[in-house]
Scaffold this motif. Structure first.
Motif, PDB file in Angstrom:
ATOM      1  N   LEU A  86      -0.557  -8.702   5.068  1.00  0.00           N
ATOM      2  CA  LEU A  86       0.171  -7.556   5.620  1.00  0.00           C
ATOM      3  C   LEU A  86       1.657  -7.886   5.620  1.00  0.00           C
ATOM      4  CD1 LEU A  86      -2.044  -6.912   8.790  1.00  0.00           C
ATOM      5  CD2 LEU A  86      -2.101  -5.583   6.670  1.00  0.00           C
TER       6      LEU A  86
ATOM      7  N   TYR B 226      -9.322  -3.684   5.334  1.00  0.00           N
ATOM      8  CA  TYR B 226      -9.431  -3.381   3.905  1.00  0.00           C
ATOM      9  C   TYR B 226      -9.914  -4.627   3.164  1.00  0.00           C
ATOM     10  CZ  TYR B 226      -5.110  -5.869   2.451  1.00  0.00           C
ATOM     11  OH  TYR B 226      -4.156  -6.813   2.159  1.00  0.00           O
TER      12      TYR B 226
ATOM     13  N   SER C 134       0.845  -1.199   0.000  1.00  0.00           N
ATOM     14  CA  SER C 134       0.000   0.000   0.000  1.00  0.00           C
ATOM     15  C   SER C 134       0.876   1.243   0.000  1.00  0.00           C
ATOM     16  CB  SER C 134      -0.933   0.007   1.216  1.00  0.00           C
ATOM     17  OG  SER C 134      -0.191  -0.083   2.417  1.00  0.00           O
TER      18      SER C 134
ATOM     19  N   ALA D 118      -0.405  -2.892   3.999  1.00  0.00           N
ATOM     20  CA  ALA D 118      -1.261  -3.851   3.307  1.00  0.00           C
ATOM     21  C   ALA D 118      -0.493  -4.349   2.090  1.00  0.00           C
ATOM     22  CB  ALA D 118      -2.569  -3.188   2.880  1.00  0.00           C
TER      23      ALA D 118
END
Length: 271
Positions: free
Chosen positions: A125, A108, A95, A209
């Motif tokens: 993650l 998310y 991310s 993420a």
């Protein structure tokens, strides 16, 4: 009138002096620094995938496979265009910003637009130090739920049976509880069980993420909160916060029990 005016000015000056003394003593108590997450915090949150970060990593590793991931103009949709012959051909992307450390929960979702040839899609993650040529969960400092076999991985190439495999049109969600460091996934709005506990113990590491793809034609679209979630996250959040407050109220010996109303002196006005 003049006496009243001078008296008010005196009170204002006295209040300002007391205020400055309190602020000074408070900052001295904190070591001269404002605590992170209380008064000052970054106004950035994960909102898209960071293709530039991936290109920087490829350049650092002296690799030339810049075209293995195709990203949309909105930086939310990803398509795998690599060779996909082996696990080394996997491509991951983080991310654009790390998870806010002062938020108790992070969530998310990822929509499986196309499973491609084999559906080797991993959602999870990772820390900023994890390499981007492996699916999430295979490397130390990463966690992932894989769609080809339904297994979950944490810091290892050996997974554990967890949930159903991914199909075209599925929406996979990830929720991280930063209070107790628990993680669970969601499929099509239905929460699965907690898969890992006590994760990301290093408070200094930044968590991102991440999604990984490995076979040709795989395509996903992310939702970091700009649109409506399939999972009723607001109800879950309210329930979790209420649960925390109930736990606090159930403590028999509160933190401030030693302070009582008798500690303070109240002057009664004589009539």
């Amino acid at each position: 009138k003049r006496i009243f005016f001078l008296y008010n000015q005196h009170l204002k000056k006295k209040k300002n002096i007391l205020k400055k003394k309190k602020e000074k003593s408070f900052l001295y108590f904190l070591g001269g620094k404002i605590p992170f997450g209380v008064f000052d915090y970054p106004k950035k949150f994960p909102r898209s995938w960071d293709i530039k970060n991936r290109w920087t990593w490829l350049d650092k590793m002296k690799r030339i496979d810049y075209g293995d991931l195709e990203i949309s103009s909105g930086k939310l949709k990803i398509i795998y265009r690599g060779q996909g012959k082996s696990d080394e051909d996997a491509a991951a992307i983080r991310s654009n910003f790390y998870l806010p450390p002062f938020f108790p929960f992070f969530y998310y979702e990822v929509k499986i637009i196309n499973i491609g040839k084999n559906g080797f899609i991993g959602i999870g993650l990772c820390s900023s130090k994890v390499d981007l040529d492996r699916l999430p969960g295979w490397e130390k400092g990463s966690i992932g739920y894989h769609g080809d076999d339904g297994q979950a991985f944490c810091d290892s190439g050996t997974g554990v049976p967890y949930g159903p495999i991914f199909h075209k049109g599925d929406i996979i969600g990830l929720c991280l509880n930063l209070i107790n460091q628990h993680i669970f996934f969601v499929k099509n709005g239905n929460p699965l069980s907690t898969v890992f506990k006590n994760v990301f113990q290093n408070k200094d590491s930044k968590i991102f993420a991440v999604v990984g793809l490995r076979t040709f034609g795989e395509c996903i679209g992310a939702n970091f909160g700009e649109g409506n979630f399939e999972f009723d996250f607001n109800t879950f959040l309210k329930f979790s916060v209420d649960k925390i407050f109930l736990k606090i109220l159930s403590i028999k010996k509160p933190l401030f029990q030693k302070f009582s109303i008798k500690t303070f002196n109240y002057k009664k006005n004589k009539t």
